[in-house]
Design an enzyme around this catalytic site. Structure first.
Site: not given
Lengths: 108, 526
Positions: B78, B173, B197
């Site tokens: 990420k 996210s 997330s």
């Protein structure tokens, strides 16, 4: 109760970000309203919790230098620099007052 | 080896025996990334360095000296983890062009074991959001939007609808990471989990999403959101793989003083056959308003599954559940206000041309660099931290946090081993529908089932369970005791085996995967 313009101005100073538009101010209002639900909970005699690891001792290590000497790498990401200094515009100048600032808040 | 294979059981063996090489794996993944570009799962693809890493891995295999199971395995990270020499943006204008001078500890650990870093995945700006729709590089599309399973169910809808606008969100996210794993462009991905997330997009994308116990995995190099709740998250296609990743990442890090010093021993998951000694708790408050009837039914079926297998399944209560999201909202914005203060343009990141004064330069830089969501949270956080509000909001929230954490302690002390809950309120929403509400509202709605585990620091995992009526993935969540990941994952693995979640049928993957396209049993669970 609505947040006063004085507080909004104060927040812009503290946060150094701006509300941008009415939506931004309303967003704060809604956030406060949402947070007010906390007051429904009875927390008498309850200690605030900083960390879930509060029952453990914080790890301390020996005061030995294990890394460093990376000035060159760290300076690479700065836009304005002179030798090994980060260059900033003049300090000790407060943000312009509400009337003089370019911000959405009424009074500016 | 097929892109669908499990790491420990199949890919590792294939690499050792030379049936496939790290370079081949890497090239296949890179090609697939290119052909699935429309998903927008990746912000940066590190093609050159990845191929180089793959070559080096290949040399090691030739010498018969692989570094471990992860040697040669393509993974993605990420974009809020620092990666040396590779741009780290957090999907924000504030960090566009920022090249990290160091690797986050978790990234370094993966590289030290020979993993091949394919690239950085897309997210909501600074990991704030539950849709992966609010980053500067645009939204991430859920690969299931393009699956045979979803398209079959959409045929029933009006034909005049443009297929282009039909796509559904990944959740967030860590949406880019979830999409990357779900579309087979990597074997595993790192996400982060502060309020759900990692588990939220895992549920929407039909992959395993593990949130480890707070303090187990180092946060050094993970650009912080909420220091007391953030953890690196692991996204994989099966529970066994999650255990492999956990084994390579967990353990004390001298560079992160919030990691515990306990010895961590990597483990292989047993093949549980007997769950009769287990006590599964069903927290009644997780039957939250807005929970879809579909998911409620699946949750109930799952409970029955355990019951029929001999486990003790009991209803429990976590009375402060509904305040968890409010508490999170205050603590999160407060910590964000503090953590985002570092972005002033002086040392790294975006810098405004404004030169009048330091303060005005900071203000202009932050004005230009942050999106609405980030600015909104900073301002709210600062409000709650004002002298006149500190006790009323921040300290109050900290007290409520203790009550929430205690709820879990009480339940686990009463003999419950694992909690079983839904992960999300419904399956993935279409993008056009999702953006009708603002980020804060959506986050408040979507984090409701995942947030409390972060509050209490407990480990939790999403296991893909079944497809919804719309042909989209639905997952269920298991929450375990602190540092009892082995038990948590063993139970999750047992459950995964029972439900036989179907493999996504994507055209692009069929073309690139020269492994035998296994005929999949239909989902026996829905």
């Amino acid at each position: 109760q609505k947040v006063s313009v004085e507080v909004l101005d104060h927040l812009e100073h503290l946060a150094l970000v701006d509300f941008r538009d009415l939506e931004g101010v309303e967003r704060l209002q809604k956030a406060i309203q949402f947070a007010d639900q906390l007051h429904e909970v009875n927390t008498d005699g309850v200690e605030p919790m900083d960390s879930v690891l509060e029952d453990r001792c914080l790890y301390l290590r020996e005061d030995d230098v294990t890394e460093g000497n990376c000035t060159k790498e760290l300076m690479e990401n700065a836009r304005e620099k002179v030798e090994e200094y980060f260059v900033a515009p003049p300090g000790n100048i407060p943000l312009p007052k509400l009337e003089e600032r370019e911000t959405f808040l009424p009074g500016s | 080896a097929a892109l669908k294979d499990g790491l420990r059981s199949q890919v590792s063996a294939a690499l050792k025996e030379g049936r496939v090489t790290p370079t081949e794996l890497c090239q296949r993944c890179l090609a697939l990334i290119k052909s699935t570009k429309f998903l927008n799962a990746y912000i940066t693809v590190a093609e050159e360095t990845a191929l180089k890493q793959a070559e080096e891995s290949e040399e090691r295999y030739k010498r018969g000296q692989p570094l471990g199971i992860l040697d040669g395995i393509p993974i993605s990270v990420k974009d809020n983890f620092n990666t040396a020499g590779i741009e780290t943006t957090c999907a924000s204008n504030m960090l566009k062009g920022y090249i990290s001078p160091y690797n986050a500890t978790v990234v370094q650990k993966l590289l030290d074991q020979g993993a091949v870093l394919l690239g950085k995945t897309n997210l909501d700006e600074f990991a704030m959001g539950s849709g992966s729709t609010d980053g500067v590089f645009g939204p991430v599309r859920n690969p299931w939007s393009y699956s045979k399973q979803y398209k079959e169910k959409s045929v029933l809808k009006s034909h005049s609808e443009d297929e282009e606008s039909d796509w559904v969100i990944t959740g967030g996210s860590s949406g880019g990471s979830a999409a990357a794993v779900s579309s087979f462009t990597c074997f595993a991905a790192l996400g982060s989990d502060t309020g759900g997330s990692t588990r939220n997009p895992a549920a929407h994308c039909g992959v395993v999403g593990l949130k480890p116990t707070y303090g187990l995995i180092s946060r050094h190099g993970l650009i912080p959101l909420v220091n007391s709740m953030d953890v690196p998250g692991i996204l994989t296609r099966c529970v066994d793989d999650a255990a492999v990743l956990l084994g390579s990442l967990a353990g004390h890090d001298p560079k992160d003083s919030t990691t515990v010093q306990d010895d961590f021993k990597p483990f292989e998951l047993p093949n549980l056959t007997d769950v009769s000694k287990l006590s599964i708790g069903i927290p009644k408050e997780y039957h939250a308003p807005g929970l879809s009837s579909e998911i409620l039914a699946l949750w109930s079926k799952a409970a029955d599954l355990f019951k029929n297998a001999g486990a003790k399944v009991i209803e429990v209560s976590l009375p402060h559940t509904r305040y968890s999201i409010v508490c999170y909202h205050v603590l999160c914005t407060a910590e964000v206000a503090s953590n985002m203060a570092r972005f002033d343009g002086l040392e790294y990141g975006h810098r405004s041309d404004m030169k009048d004064s330091t303060e005005s330069m900071y203000a202009a830089t932050r004005r230009e660099g942050f999106n609405d969501v980030v600015r909104g949270r900073i301002l709210s956080g600062n409000y709650f931290l004002l002298k006149q509000n500190y006790e009323k909001y921040f300290v109050k929230a900290q007290k409520v946090r203790r009550l929430i954490a205690n709820d879990f302690v009480k339940v686990f002390r009463s003999g419950v081993d694992i909690l079983l809950t839904p992960t999300t309120l419904s399956d993935a929403a279409p993008y056009t529908e999702f953006i009708q509400e603002d980020n804060r509202t959506r986050s408040a709605q979507d984090d409701i089932l995942t947030q409390a585990a972060n509050m209490a620091g407990l480990p939790a995992i999403n296991v893909p369970t079944a497809l919804s009526e719309r042909g989209l993935p639905v997952g269920l969540q298991f929450i375990g005791r602190s540092f009892q990941e082995k038990q948590l994952l063993s139970v999750a693995k047992w459950f995964e085996k029972q439900v036989q979640f179907p493999v996504i049928q994507l055209e692009e993957v069929k073309r690139h995967d020269n492994g035998v396209f296994q005929h999949q049993k239909s989902a026996s669970f829905s």
